[in-house]
Structures are given as C-alpha cells and as structure tokens.
Design a protein around this motif. Sequence first.
Motif, PDB file in Angstrom:
ATOM      1  N   THR A  56       0.830  -1.195   0.000  1.00  0.00           N
ATOM      2  CA  THR A  56       0.000   0.000   0.000  1.00  0.00           C
ATOM      3  C   THR A  56       0.872   1.255   0.000  1.00  0.00           C
ATOM      4  O   THR A  56       2.070   1.190   0.284  1.00  0.00           O
ATOM      5  CB  THR A  56      -0.925   0.028   1.233  1.00  0.00           C
ATOM      6  N   ASN A  58       1.016   3.603   2.046  1.00  0.00           N
ATOM      7  CA  ASN A  58       1.516   4.051   3.359  1.00  0.00           C
ATOM      8  C   ASN A  58       2.565   3.099   3.933  1.00  0.00           C
ATOM      9  O   ASN A  58       2.881   3.146   5.108  1.00  0.00           O
ATOM     10  CB  ASN A  58       0.368   4.249   4.346  1.00  0.00           C
ATOM     11  N   ILE A  60       2.643  -0.370   4.029  1.00  0.00           N
ATOM     12  CA  ILE A  60       2.280  -1.707   4.484  1.00  0.00           C
ATOM     13  C   ILE A  60       2.594  -2.695   3.363  1.00  0.00           C
ATOM     14  O   ILE A  60       2.210  -2.489   2.215  1.00  0.00           O
ATOM     15  CB  ILE A  60       0.790  -1.790   4.864  1.00  0.00           C
ATOM     16  N   TYR A  82       5.315  -2.807   8.298  1.00  0.00           N
ATOM     17  CA  TYR A  82       4.649  -1.511   8.334  1.00  0.00           C
ATOM     18  C   TYR A  82       5.457  -0.593   9.245  1.00  0.00           C
ATOM     19  O   TYR A  82       6.418  -1.022   9.884  1.00  0.00           O
ATOM     20  CB  TYR A  82       3.204  -1.631   8.835  1.00  0.00           C
ATOM     21  N   THR A  83       5.089   0.658   9.293  1.00  0.00           N
ATOM     22  CA  THR A  83       5.736   1.606  10.178  1.00  0.00           C
ATOM     23  C   THR A  83       4.781   1.909  11.329  1.00  0.00           C
ATOM     24  O   THR A  83       3.634   2.305  11.096  1.00  0.00           O
ATOM     25  CB  THR A  83       6.093   2.906   9.436  1.00  0.00           C
ATOM     26  N   GLU A  91       8.802  -5.383  11.115  1.00  0.00           N
ATOM     27  CA  GLU A  91       8.799  -6.481  10.151  1.00  0.00           C
ATOM     28  C   GLU A  91       8.636  -7.785  10.918  1.00  0.00           C
ATOM     29  O   GLU A  91       9.354  -8.032  11.892  1.00  0.00           O
ATOM     30  CB  GLU A  91      10.078  -6.526   9.327  1.00  0.00           C
TER      31      GLU A  91
END
Length: 155
Positions: A56, A58, A60, A82-83, A91
Amino acid sequence: MKFVVLSLVVAGVFAAPQYESEQGQARFDDSREHVPILKDERVIENDGRYNFDVATGNGIVVSESGSPGAVGSINSAGSFAYTAPDGTPVEVKFIADENGYQPQSDLLPVPPAFPHPIPQFVLDQIAFAEQQEAARARGELRDSSQTSDRYDAPQ
C-alpha cells in the motif's frame, strides 16, 4: 410505527457529517486517509496452494504463500511490514502449520531469563527424591516408612 422508524433512519442519514468532494458533490466525512493499493497480486491454485503479495501507499507490505497440510489444515509462511505510529519500522516473518503460529521479529518480546539461580538445598532435595524413586524401582524401598530421616515431613 413503520413511519416513525423510517423517519428516524432518514433523519440519521441527513444528520451525518458531510463535506464536498473535489467534484462539488456532497459525501460523507469518514475522516480516513485515502491509501492507494500499489500492488495486489493473488494466485490461488486448484490444489489449494496460494500466494499473495500486497503493498500500500503508506508502507504496508504483506506477502504470504500456503499449501494444504495435514487433514483439513493449511501450512503457510510469509511476512508483513509496516511503520508503527512512533516511526519504528516493524517487520514480522511467520510460519503457520501444525505447530501453530510462529512469528519471528526483533520487536517481539522474549521471556526473561530465570530470575535467580536455584538454591543448592533445592537441587539437593531434587537429587534425593530421584535417588528414592530409583531405590523404589529396584525394590530396595517398599513404602514411605523406609525413607531416610533427612527430611521430616510434618505428621
């Protein structure tokens, strides 16, 4: 009664917060950010195997593959990243099979080491109990009345 219910539903729809889109049309305000899907690849085979990769806008990223396992189960492996809200990159790699879900990540908690060494008197008592069990198995001890008086249990 139906009229009252219908009136309440209509009133609820018109009372919902709205905003105008770029095209000038009224839309409901969901206050969520629009996140584009950059990659969405899915493959499902007739024999039950599958693969999918999703990314995605953002950040992900999800990747997973799987195949039929033991009766009625699916063995899968993959990863997701993701962040976190604080900016930490996350991760996680995983395997899910007959042994359960097994995630691996530097961010997952690990159990602490045993909080203290086992005292010697405890180790001695464990060894003594093992000696008694071995003597019973050899037939040297028949009941608890023949045990050593090393430990006097309350009567």
